[in-house]
Design a protein around this motif. Structure first.
Motif, mmCIF file in Angstrom:
data_model
loop_
_atom_site.group_PDB
_atom_site.id
_atom_site.type_symbol
_atom_site.label_atom_id
_atom_site.label_comp_id
_atom_site.label_asym_id
_atom_site.label_seq_id
_atom_site.Cartn_x
_atom_site.Cartn_y
_atom_site.Cartn_z
ATOM 1 N N ALA A 229 3.436 0.487 10.136
ATOM 2 C CA ALA A 229 1.746 0.677 9.883
ATOM 3 C C ALA A 229 1.709 2.104 9.391
ATOM 4 O O ALA A 229 0.847 2.561 8.420
ATOM 5 N N ALA A 230 2.375 3.042 10.133
ATOM 6 C CA ALA A 230 2.174 4.416 9.706
ATOM 7 C C ALA A 230 2.676 4.505 8.210
ATOM 8 O O ALA A 230 2.243 5.578 7.327
ATOM 9 N N ALA A 231 3.620 3.930 7.642
ATOM 10 C CA ALA A 231 4.157 4.084 6.237
ATOM 11 C C ALA A 231 2.975 3.584 5.359
ATOM 12 O O ALA A 231 2.909 4.154 4.331
ATOM 13 N N ARG A 232 2.621 2.534 5.698
ATOM 14 C CA ARG A 232 1.367 1.986 4.815
ATOM 15 C C ARG A 232 0.175 2.956 4.677
ATOM 16 O O ARG A 232 -0.290 2.898 3.503
ATOM 17 N N ARG A 233 0.075 3.792 5.822
ATOM 18 C CA ARG A 233 -1.108 4.533 5.574
ATOM 19 C C ARG A 233 -0.718 5.975 5.081
ATOM 20 O O ARG A 233 -1.553 6.511 4.195
ATOM 21 N N TRP A 234 0.584 6.289 5.151
ATOM 22 C CA TRP A 234 0.959 7.723 4.730
ATOM 23 C C TRP A 234 1.738 7.841 3.512
ATOM 24 O O TRP A 234 1.808 8.844 2.798
ATOM 25 N N VAL A 235 2.440 6.773 3.002
ATOM 26 C CA VAL A 235 3.414 6.824 1.717
ATOM 27 C C VAL A 235 2.593 6.725 0.782
ATOM 28 O O VAL A 235 3.197 7.445 -0.216
ATOM 29 N N PRO A 236 1.531 5.974 0.483
ATOM 30 C CA PRO A 236 0.726 6.200 -0.634
ATOM 31 C C PRO A 236 0.174 7.591 -0.994
ATOM 32 O O PRO A 236 0.141 8.019 -1.946
#
Length: 500
Positions: A229-236
């Motif tokens: 979930a954190a990756a979906r928020r910050w990777v973009p």
């Protein structure tokens, strides 16, 4: 009863055949090691033939052909040493195989050098040493000595496993030859002072920027309860930041002469690119993250494509910027030999550009893997997240330095970023409260610093950066400019004595 059927003769034929087989294997092994130097010599011969075809009927043909061979040698050494910094993070993180990295880098280096490299050549060929301070014949031998001195030192550094700044090598060599030919007033000392400052600024700034990005990734993604979930928020956001910085970096540095925009416009272009990339990255990352397990290994998949693009863009920018290190002096020699005037002609012959572009790519393909492995795998362990920080640091550092008016070295920046990531990991492992709480929450073991302090051998073993490489590379950086300068001055004196 004795075995009467036993063979009494020596199996000499079998032994001889076995020896021949071993000799053939040894010969095959040695010949494989000679393939790369052999192909390099063939390229030097081709460079001489090509240059001869264009200048054979003009003045100074012999010296131009000789200079073309030395420039081709210099270009291959640049490819073997300097280009590796662009693809090493992706290879070390296993986002790219060695073969794929070499092919991508060779293509992008060639494109950058051939189509965008002409605008940065004048600094090397006429910016460091004032051509007006010496006769054309003297200027030609000064440039020849500079080329040969820088090429030999880069070759030695590559063989020793030390990634150095090829720009510093040629700058030091031109400075040394200029002093020998025209005295100290012939050198642009303010420019040299800026280059000397970049020895310190480039690696420190690169390491600091990479460490800051790694800290942000650890705090916002890696040590979160729900990593996906954190990756979906910050990777973009991270991908958009990389895209925007790289586009602005290309506009500021290698494409500045073609686009002709100011720094503010270049930054605006980067901002628009970042916003557009974010809009495309949000759904893409969401699709990529479907079904991923909540662990660090899963995060690697999300950083693979950005790393591939970073390797390509860094290679293009490097080809555009650093091809001048090989062909800048050659272009100056061609101009001086043809027009009997010291200086630099703004129109660089296409065959000169071709020698530089192909030489860099060939040097990378033949001799580059050694330093790719060293920078990508042997200084400190890289994964896609850490490699992302290294790649992004290169672009951000150039943008910051350009805004402040400071010259920086791409090699020092990239290698400094690798060291910065490693040293930061050592500090973060021992001092991060978030990491400690995360491990305790999952019932893991956490070794305190006091345990390591009671066991110095264990402390040394657990270091995440190989200190021997740090010392070797730092020493090579420090001596590059003075060494190439002294050797170039001596070579110029010798060339003048033999041919002047």
């Amino acid at each position: 009863m004795a075995n009467t059927s036993a063979r009494l003769e020596k199996p000499t034929l079998d032994k001889d055949l076995e020896k021949l087989t071993r000799v053939e294997e040894a010969t095959h092994f040695v010949s494989r090691r000679l393939v790369a130097p052999g192909l390099g010599l063939i390229f030097l011969a081709i460079a001489m033939i090509v240059s001869g075809a264009f200048v054979i009927d003009g003045p100074g043909a012999a010296v131009i052909v000789a200079a073309a061979a030395v420039a081709a040698y210099m270009a291959m050494n640049i490819g073997a040493n300097d280009v590796t910094n662009n693809v090493s993070p992706a290879v070390g993180a296993r986002a790219l195989s060695m073969t794929a990295a070499l092919v991508i880098a060779a293509i992008c280096e060639t494109l950058g050098a051939f189509f965008a490299g002409g605008d940065v050549i004048s600094t090397i060929s006429a910016g460091i040493v004032a051509p007006s301070t010496m006769p054309p014949a003297v200027f030609i031998w000064a440039m020849m000595a500079a080329l040969l001195s820088a090429a030999v030192w880069i070759n030695v550094a590559t063989w020793s496993g030390a990634p150095i700044s090829t720009t510093h090598a040629i700058v030091g060599a031109v400075m040394g030859a200029g002093i020998a030919a025209g005295g100290a007033p012939a050198v642009d000392w303010p420019l040299m002072a800026g280059i000397a400052a970049s020895w310190v600024v480039s690696p420190l700034l690169g390491g600091l920027v990479a460490a800051l990005f790694l800290y942000a990734i650890k705090e916002t993604i890696i040590y979160q309860d729900d990593k996906i979930a954190a990756a979906r928020r910050w990777v973009p956001v991270l991908v958009a930041l990389m895209a925007g910085c790289f586009v602005a970096y290309l506009a500021v540095s290698p494409l500045a002469g073609i686009l002709g925009f100011g720094l503010a416009t270049d930054l605006l272009i980067g901002l628009v690119t970042g916003i557009a990339t974010y809009a495309a990255a949000v759904p893409f990352v969401a699709r990529q993250s479907i079904g991923l397990e909540n662990r660090n290994q899963s995060l690697r998949k999300l950083f693979r494509i950005p790393l591939i693009f970073s390797a390509a863009l860094l290679s293009f920018a490097h080809g555009a910027n650093d091809v001048a290190n090989a062909i800048g002096p050659l272009a100056a020699i061609v101009h001086a030999a043809r027009s009997a005037e010291s200086g630099f002609d703004a129109v660089v012959p296409q065959w000169v550009m071709l020698i530089g572009a192909l030489g860099i790519s060939l040097g990378l393909l033949l001799f580059g893997p050694k330093l790719i492995v060293l920078v990508g795998k042997e200084i400190t362990k890289l994964n896609p997240m850490r490699a992302y920080c290294v790649a992004l640091s290169a672009a951000v550092t150039v943008l910051v330095a350009s805004g402040l008016g400071m010259p920086v070295s791409s090699t020092h920046t990239a290698v400094g970023a690798v060291f910065g990531v490693g040293f930061f990991r050592e500090w973060y492992t021992r001092n991060s409260r978030r990491r400690l709480d995360y491990i305790r929450k999952r019932g893991g073991m956490f070794e305190t610093e006091s345990i390591d302090e009671r066991n110095p051998d264990e402390l040394s073993r657990r270091r995440l950066v190989r200190r021997s490489h740090f010392m070797t590379i730092t020493a090579a950086w420090i001596i590059t400019v003075p060494l190439t300068g002294m050797v170039s001055g001596l070579l110029f004196t010798l060339l003048q004595w033999l041919f002047g």
